[in-house]
Design a protein around this motif. Structure first.
Motif, PDB file in Angstrom:
ATOM      1  N   TYR A   1      -0.019  -8.483  11.255  1.00 37.25           N
ATOM      2  CA  TYR A   1      -1.501  -8.554  11.387  1.00 37.25           C
ATOM      3  C   TYR A   1      -0.967  -7.001  11.814  1.00 37.25           C
ATOM      4  CZ  TYR A   1      -3.043 -12.911  11.319  1.00 37.25           C
ATOM      5  OH  TYR A   1      -3.340 -14.354  10.785  1.00 37.25           O
ATOM      6  N   CYS A   2      -2.402  -5.337  11.250  1.00 42.00           N
ATOM      7  CA  CYS A   2      -2.100  -4.382  12.122  1.00 42.00           C
ATOM      8  C   CYS A   2      -3.105  -4.615  13.357  1.00 42.00           C
ATOM      9  CB  CYS A   2      -2.379  -3.640  11.088  1.00 42.00           C
ATOM     10  SG  CYS A   2      -2.496  -1.474  11.666  1.00 42.00           S
TER      11      CYS A   2
ATOM     12  N   LEU B   1       4.589  -1.730   4.377  1.00 40.73           N
ATOM     13  CA  LEU B   1       3.124  -2.826   4.694  1.00 40.73           C
ATOM     14  C   LEU B   1       2.608  -1.107   5.188  1.00 40.73           C
ATOM     15  CD1 LEU B   1       3.675  -5.517   7.235  1.00 40.73           C
ATOM     16  CD2 LEU B   1       3.679  -5.520   4.109  1.00 40.73           C
ATOM     17  N   SER B   2       1.451  -0.754   4.767  1.00 37.12           N
ATOM     18  CA  SER B   2       0.754   0.288   5.178  1.00 37.12           C
ATOM     19  C   SER B   2      -1.005  -0.505   6.319  1.00 37.12           C
ATOM     20  CB  SER B   2       0.224   0.728   4.286  1.00 37.12           C
ATOM     21  OG  SER B   2       0.994   1.474   3.021  1.00 37.12           O
ATOM     22  N   CYS B   3      -0.723   0.399   6.926  1.00 37.45           N
ATOM     23  CA  CYS B   3      -2.186   0.328   7.420  1.00 37.45           C
ATOM     24  C   CYS B   3      -3.511   1.409   7.839  1.00 37.45           C
ATOM     25  CB  CYS B   3      -1.996  -1.165   9.100  1.00 37.45           C
ATOM     26  SG  CYS B   3      -3.772  -1.009   9.940  1.00 37.45           S
ATOM     27  N   ALA B   4      -4.252   0.968   7.312  1.00 40.79           N
ATOM     28  CA  ALA B   4      -5.203   2.643   7.168  1.00 40.79           C
ATOM     29  C   ALA B   4      -6.365   2.070   8.116  1.00 40.79           C
ATOM     30  CB  ALA B   4      -5.924   3.053   6.346  1.00 40.79           C
TER      31      ALA B   4
ATOM     32  N   GLY C   1      -6.680  -5.530  11.858  1.00 35.21           N
ATOM     33  CA  GLY C   1      -7.182  -6.104  10.596  1.00 35.21           C
ATOM     34  C   GLY C   1      -6.988  -8.213  10.492  1.00 35.21           C
ATOM     35  N   GLN C   2      -7.474  -8.425   8.886  1.00 35.22           N
ATOM     36  CA  GLN C   2      -7.368  -9.000   8.939  1.00 35.22           C
ATOM     37  C   GLN C   2      -6.018 -10.203   8.624  1.00 35.22           C
ATOM     38  OE1 GLN C   2      -9.877 -11.469   8.181  1.00 35.22           O
ATOM     39  NE2 GLN C   2     -11.485  -9.874   9.888  1.00 35.22           N
TER      40      GLN C   2
ATOM     41  N   GLN D   1     -18.733   1.972  14.873  1.00 32.39           N
ATOM     42  CA  GLN D   1     -17.809   0.501  14.146  1.00 32.39           C
ATOM     43  C   GLN D   1     -16.580   0.947  13.794  1.00 32.39           C
ATOM     44  OE1 GLN D   1     -17.800  -2.788  14.400  1.00 32.39           O
ATOM     45  NE2 GLN D   1     -17.741  -3.474  13.059  1.00 32.39           N
ATOM     46  N   VAL D   2     -14.803   0.397  14.069  1.00 30.00           N
ATOM     47  CA  VAL D   2     -13.713   0.410  13.810  1.00 30.00           C
ATOM     48  C   VAL D   2     -13.130  -0.274  12.284  1.00 30.00           C
ATOM     49  CG1 VAL D   2     -11.376   1.303  13.892  1.00 30.00           C
ATOM     50  CG2 VAL D   2     -14.099   1.857  15.669  1.00 30.00           C
ATOM     51  N   GLN D   3     -12.707   0.228  11.484  1.00 34.66           N
ATOM     52  CA  GLN D   3     -11.806  -0.848  10.380  1.00 34.66           C
ATOM     53  C   GLN D   3     -10.782  -0.935  10.319  1.00 34.66           C
ATOM     54  OE1 GLN D   3     -15.032   1.570   8.938  1.00 34.66           O
ATOM     55  NE2 GLN D   3     -16.201  -0.169  10.097  1.00 34.66           N
ATOM     56  N   VAL D   4      -9.948  -1.460  10.133  1.00 31.16           N
ATOM     57  CA  VAL D   4      -8.454  -1.778  10.405  1.00 31.16           C
ATOM     58  C   VAL D   4      -8.308  -1.839   8.969  1.00 31.16           C
ATOM     59  CG1 VAL D   4      -6.422  -2.698  11.126  1.00 31.16           C
ATOM     60  CG2 VAL D   4      -8.333  -1.433  12.577  1.00 31.16           C
ATOM     61  N   VAL D   5      -7.260  -1.858   7.524  1.00 32.07           N
ATOM     62  CA  VAL D   5      -7.048  -2.507   6.644  1.00 32.07           C
ATOM     63  C   VAL D   5      -5.759  -2.177   6.203  1.00 32.07           C
ATOM     64  CG1 VAL D   5      -7.181  -2.940   4.210  1.00 32.07           C
ATOM     65  CG2 VAL D   5      -9.437  -2.077   6.050  1.00 32.07           C
TER      66      VAL D   5
END
Length: 123
Positions: free
Chosen positions: A94-95, A20-23, A114-115, A1-5
């Motif tokens: 969105y990332c 903006l940041s996205c991890a 991401g959300q 599973q991969v999470q994008v925040v």
């Protein structure tokens, strides 16, 4: 599973700046590309900026010269520096990340979203 925040959205006056940041985190072998898209009310989602693992970048014409995308490979993080913001930049940002996942049957690529984070630019 991969999470994008994503993080860093907010309200800013026209002419102002936001970052903006996205991890990305989870089980993947590598990240091939990361990007930012946006969707304004009543409009289709559009690509804002993208960056590959080789640090090749591309931008929508509407943001060239104002936005800068960068990434920190060690942190699996991508940034979007937005300067000279305009009311028409208002949207949910969105990332997206394209990763390579290794399985016993071989590697494959998949993209994750991401959300979203709201950016509002007041006039």
């Amino acid at each position: 599973q991969v999470q994008v925040v994503e993080s860093g959205g907010g309200l800013v006056q026209a002419g102002g700046s936001l970052r903006l940041s996205c991890a990305a985190s989870g089980r993947f072998a590598s990240i091939k590309a990361m990007g930012w898209h946006r969707q304004a009310p009543g409009k289709q989602r559009e690509l804002v900026a993208g960056i590959t693992s080789g640090v090749i970048t591309n931008y929508a014409d509407s943001v060239k010269g104002r936005f800068t995308i960068s990434r920190d490979n060690a942190k699996n993080t991508v940034y979007l520096q937005m300067n000279s913001l305009r009311p028409e930049d208002t949207a949910v940002y969105y990332c997206n990340t394209l990763v390579t996942i290794t399985t016993k049957w071989g590697p494959y690529e998949n993209d994750y979203w991401g959300q979203g984070t709201q950016v509002t630019v007041s006039s």
